[in-house]
Design a protein around this motif. Sequence first.
Motif, PDB file in Angstrom:
ATOM      1  N   SER A  61      80.084  60.746  38.483  1.00  0.00           N
ATOM      2  CA  SER A  61      78.890  60.616  38.572  1.00  0.00           C
ATOM      3  C   SER A  61      78.502  59.813  37.965  1.00  0.00           C
ATOM      4  O   SER A  61      77.349  58.808  38.320  1.00  0.00           O
ATOM      5  CB  SER A  61      78.471  62.211  37.946  1.00  0.00           C
ATOM      6  OG  SER A  61      77.105  61.730  37.218  1.00  0.00           O
ATOM      7  N   ILE A  64      78.821  56.797  40.370  1.00  0.00           N
ATOM      8  CA  ILE A  64      77.884  56.865  41.724  1.00  0.00           C
ATOM      9  C   ILE A  64      76.139  56.372  41.435  1.00  0.00           C
ATOM     10  O   ILE A  64      75.461  55.338  41.988  1.00  0.00           O
ATOM     11  CB  ILE A  64      78.177  58.099  42.253  1.00  0.00           C
ATOM     12  CG1 ILE A  64      79.574  58.320  42.560  1.00  0.00           C
ATOM     13  CG2 ILE A  64      76.912  58.711  43.367  1.00  0.00           C
ATOM     14  CD1 ILE A  64      79.716  59.557  43.489  1.00  0.00           C
ATOM     15  N   THR A  65      76.063  56.790  40.154  1.00  0.00           N
ATOM     16  CA  THR A  65      74.279  56.970  39.993  1.00  0.00           C
ATOM     17  C   THR A  65      74.028  55.285  39.612  1.00  0.00           C
ATOM     18  O   THR A  65      73.127  54.845  39.745  1.00  0.00           O
ATOM     19  CB  THR A  65      74.607  57.598  38.808  1.00  0.00           C
ATOM     20  OG1 THR A  65      74.483  57.935  37.965  1.00  0.00           O
ATOM     21  CG2 THR A  65      73.996  59.060  39.643  1.00  0.00           C
ATOM     22  N   CYS A  68      74.006  52.637  42.093  1.00  0.00           N
ATOM     23  CA  CYS A  68      72.796  52.909  43.088  1.00  0.00           C
ATOM     24  C   CYS A  68      72.038  52.839  41.656  1.00  0.00           C
ATOM     25  O   CYS A  68      70.701  51.619  42.054  1.00  0.00           O
ATOM     26  CB  CYS A  68      72.409  54.541  42.798  1.00  0.00           C
ATOM     27  SG  CYS A  68      73.233  55.343  44.375  1.00  0.00           S
ATOM     28  N   LEU A  69      71.378  52.780  40.234  1.00  0.00           N
ATOM     29  CA  LEU A  69      70.526  51.724  39.930  1.00  0.00           C
ATOM     30  C   LEU A  69      70.775  50.691  40.270  1.00  0.00           C
ATOM     31  O   LEU A  69      70.191  49.637  39.826  1.00  0.00           O
ATOM     32  CB  LEU A  69      70.870  52.669  38.384  1.00  0.00           C
ATOM     33  CG  LEU A  69      69.943  53.969  38.335  1.00  0.00           C
ATOM     34  CD1 LEU A  69      70.937  54.081  36.724  1.00  0.00           C
ATOM     35  CD2 LEU A  69      69.058  54.604  38.645  1.00  0.00           C
ATOM     36  N   LEU A  71      70.905  48.948  41.971  1.00  0.00           N
ATOM     37  CA  LEU A  71      70.283  47.949  43.793  1.00  0.00           C
ATOM     38  C   LEU A  71      68.816  47.680  43.334  1.00  0.00           C
ATOM     39  O   LEU A  71      68.243  47.083  44.173  1.00  0.00           O
ATOM     40  CB  LEU A  71      70.422  49.626  44.222  1.00  0.00           C
ATOM     41  CG  LEU A  71      70.833  50.197  45.408  1.00  0.00           C
ATOM     42  CD1 LEU A  71      70.937  51.090  46.288  1.00  0.00           C
ATOM     43  CD2 LEU A  71      71.591  48.715  46.772  1.00  0.00           C
ATOM     44  N   TYR A  72      68.350  48.525  42.154  1.00  0.00           N
ATOM     45  CA  TYR A  72      66.529  48.042  42.018  1.00  0.00           C
ATOM     46  C   TYR A  72      66.879  46.929  41.203  1.00  0.00           C
ATOM     47  O   TYR A  72      65.848  46.487  40.199  1.00  0.00           O
ATOM     48  CB  TYR A  72      65.860  49.231  42.163  1.00  0.00           C
ATOM     49  CG  TYR A  72      66.677  50.003  43.439  1.00  0.00           C
ATOM     50  CD1 TYR A  72      65.283  49.873  44.400  1.00  0.00           C
ATOM     51  CD2 TYR A  72      66.678  50.826  43.179  1.00  0.00           C
ATOM     52  CE1 TYR A  72      65.592  50.424  45.622  1.00  0.00           C
ATOM     53  CE2 TYR A  72      66.536  52.049  44.731  1.00  0.00           C
ATOM     54  CZ  TYR A  72      66.260  51.199  45.546  1.00  0.00           C
ATOM     55  OH  TYR A  72      65.363  52.159  46.826  1.00  0.00           O
ATOM     56  N   ILE A  87      61.360  51.208  39.460  1.00  0.00           N
ATOM     57  CA  ILE A  87      62.954  52.935  39.237  1.00  0.00           C
ATOM     58  C   ILE A  87      62.062  54.633  39.126  1.00  0.00           C
ATOM     59  O   ILE A  87      62.050  54.828  40.001  1.00  0.00           O
ATOM     60  CB  ILE A  87      64.382  52.649  38.806  1.00  0.00           C
ATOM     61  CG1 ILE A  87      65.200  51.597  39.450  1.00  0.00           C
ATOM     62  CG2 ILE A  87      65.623  53.993  38.886  1.00  0.00           C
ATOM     63  CD1 ILE A  87      66.533  51.192  38.525  1.00  0.00           C
ATOM     64  N   SER A  93      63.544  59.710  43.852  1.00  0.00           N
ATOM     65  CA  SER A  93      64.094  60.114  43.211  1.00  0.00           C
ATOM     66  C   SER A  93      64.816  59.284  42.210  1.00  0.00           C
ATOM     67  O   SER A  93      65.571  59.675  41.356  1.00  0.00           O
ATOM     68  CB  SER A  93      65.074  60.354  44.124  1.00  0.00           C
ATOM     69  OG  SER A  93      65.355  61.199  45.376  1.00  0.00           O
ATOM     70  N   GLY A  94      63.924  58.666  41.942  1.00  0.00           N
ATOM     71  CA  GLY A  94      64.521  57.442  40.991  1.00  0.00           C
ATOM     72  C   GLY A  94      64.453  58.009  39.706  1.00  0.00           C
ATOM     73  O   GLY A  94      65.340  57.476  38.795  1.00  0.00           O
ATOM     74  N   ILE A  97      67.728  59.846  39.561  1.00  0.00           N
ATOM     75  CA  ILE A  97      68.601  59.380  39.373  1.00  0.00           C
ATOM     76  C   ILE A  97      68.907  58.736  38.122  1.00  0.00           C
ATOM     77  O   ILE A  97      70.182  59.060  36.992  1.00  0.00           O
ATOM     78  CB  ILE A  97      69.165  58.065  40.143  1.00  0.00           C
ATOM     79  CG1 ILE A  97      68.898  59.093  42.046  1.00  0.00           C
ATOM     80  CG2 ILE A  97      70.309  57.880  40.310  1.00  0.00           C
ATOM     81  CD1 ILE A  97      69.848  59.437  41.952  1.00  0.00           C
TER      82      ILE A  97
END
Lengths: 489, 182
Positions: A61, A64-65, A68-69, A71-72, A87, A93-94, A97
């Motif tokens: 988890s 994955i998170t 994604c973080l 990304l920004y 974020i 949903s920032g 997450i």
Amino acid sequence: MTNKATPEPPAHSNVGARFDNWLDTRTGIHALLHETLDEPIPGGASWAYVFGSGLLFLFVSQIITGVCLALYYVPSADHAHTTVAYIVKVVTSGSFIRSIHAYGSSGIIILLLLHIGQTILYGSYKGRRELLWLSGCILLALMLGMAFTGYLLPWDEKSYFASAVGTNLVAEVPFLGPTLQKLIRGGDQMGTLTVSRFYVMHVFVLPALLTGFLAAHVFFFRKAGAAGPIKEDPVYPKLPPVPFYPRQVIIDALFALVLIGILAIVTIKIPMDLGPAANPANTSFLPRPEWYYRPAFQWLKYLSGRWSLIGGILLPAVLALIFAAVPFLDRRLERRPWRRPIVVGAFSLFLVAYTLLGVASYRDDYYKDPGVAAQMHKQEEDARAFMQQPFVPEAAAGSASAALASADPKVLKGQALFQAGSCNSCHGDGGIGTAAAGPLTGAGQKFTDARLIALLRTPDNKMISGGMTPVDLSQDDLEALAAYLRQLH
Amino acid sequence: MELIPQTNNGPKVESSGRRSFLGALLGLSTAAVSALLAVPLVRFVTYPLRKAASDTVWSDLGPVQEFASITAPIAKTITLERRDAWQSTSSQKAVYVLPPKDGQFRILSPICPHLGCSIRWIDAEGKFICPCHTGSFTATGERIVGPPPRSMDSLESKVEGGLLKVRYQYFRQLIPNKEPMA
């Protein structure tokens, strides 16, 4: 096709079975699944065995998170805080997450405590499981490293000052200290290189090591086999083995559901906050580490000054060594905790001491000194207030308004003339050039001011043939125009 | 190859009814776990997709009085503010403000609808000329001659609080109709 190992299935079998067969003949997935899922557990599945797989689930988890973080997020001292604020406040949903990721690290620490506590209580490090234990110790250190490096990345007051203290401790290391600290920080003080180094550790180096040692840990676990209940012999289990699948898998899956459920509830009720941006000039901020480092933090209050080498480095190192050596020191195969008072007692003592130190730290902050308590509450209030404010974008470097704000008035006048004279219709905005005429960038470096002004007044033949007309302006204006041209780049 | 599920031959092999119930339970909890994580993750990753396009950015040109009595098109530089994720960037663009007709302002984009060169106003000739391929336009931006496939593009404008404002846009080149680029 003469070398085919298995015949294709008969035509009458259904599509699913045929695909299954097709895949298996190419991958051997059935044997693989058998190897993975039918691991024998002496005495069968139990809710007691969920911590290891719970850790694995949280680790996945976090990956994955975390991906994604990324990304920004931008790992540099001047953008880190803005991007985390973006974020949390702007991206859909920032906040969720980020909170799952931030609370997930606490979840991992809690599960690690339970996992280790159970291993000690159950004596399941015994019976040829030394490497399993050692790989676990390394995983523990790596996880603590992940928590420490991740804490800095938002670059808010809290993370900045806490990491400043954390990296100051490194300087206490005998001989190498100052060099090591400079290396970790990427300089004498905390700055952009610190963020960059912590980021690289947090997203590349430590996760790669974690994955490697996790694989080793699981491999050693499978090699030795599950230890089973506390009365079981750790080497030759006597209880009838029951396969891991389906019961243990379901128990583990339900536990994962509980974990993610708790994380989601905490996240929704109390989203992880982000404080105001780090301000190194702030002299009143009281840095505090995450809760699991609090006891260590408190410990350093008692052993500071000339004792800090002992308190901060030596004693923890000795404790860590003894901890890692447990399966080498405790060689008996006895597993029942009440027959192993030394190990179980020592661990309990450590837990109690660690908890008490943590409690003392919070008590000191909130109940001892009213000044400190007021400051702690103020810091929490500041963070809440920052979270309430709308997101403020940062002005991009090189953007026109940012450049205008700091420019020389002569250059600004030149720029206005450049636009008023429609120079930009051929030479482009900012003199970058268009299809009609070449760029003017760098022209200022090629010519002196006098030569630039002369060329503007009376263009040379090449310029005239390109459509350039003489610039009819006062000397002052021409100088301003030349000043503007000079700084184009 | 016969696909016999291989199980450990211990005494506790599950009966098939129990196995399928447990399988359903497993599927259910897996689905719940992924939904709890997957929904926010997908929303997070695809964030800008569902964000309403907020490209209606109005730039100030200046007080209306400044343009009330002009007799020929004048070039005016605007600062275009744009949000780029967590940053705001600004760049400068030129536009032409035409003399008002019946109190209505018209603003023209200086970008030639042919190949995107900058069109310049030549006061002496009372015409807009694109120097690249000598396209020319009247003082109101109508195409006279040359390769440009259409007249100059007008930009949306409005007067608000005594200020003339313009909405800067780009338009597709080389086509006979004005078509904004997304």
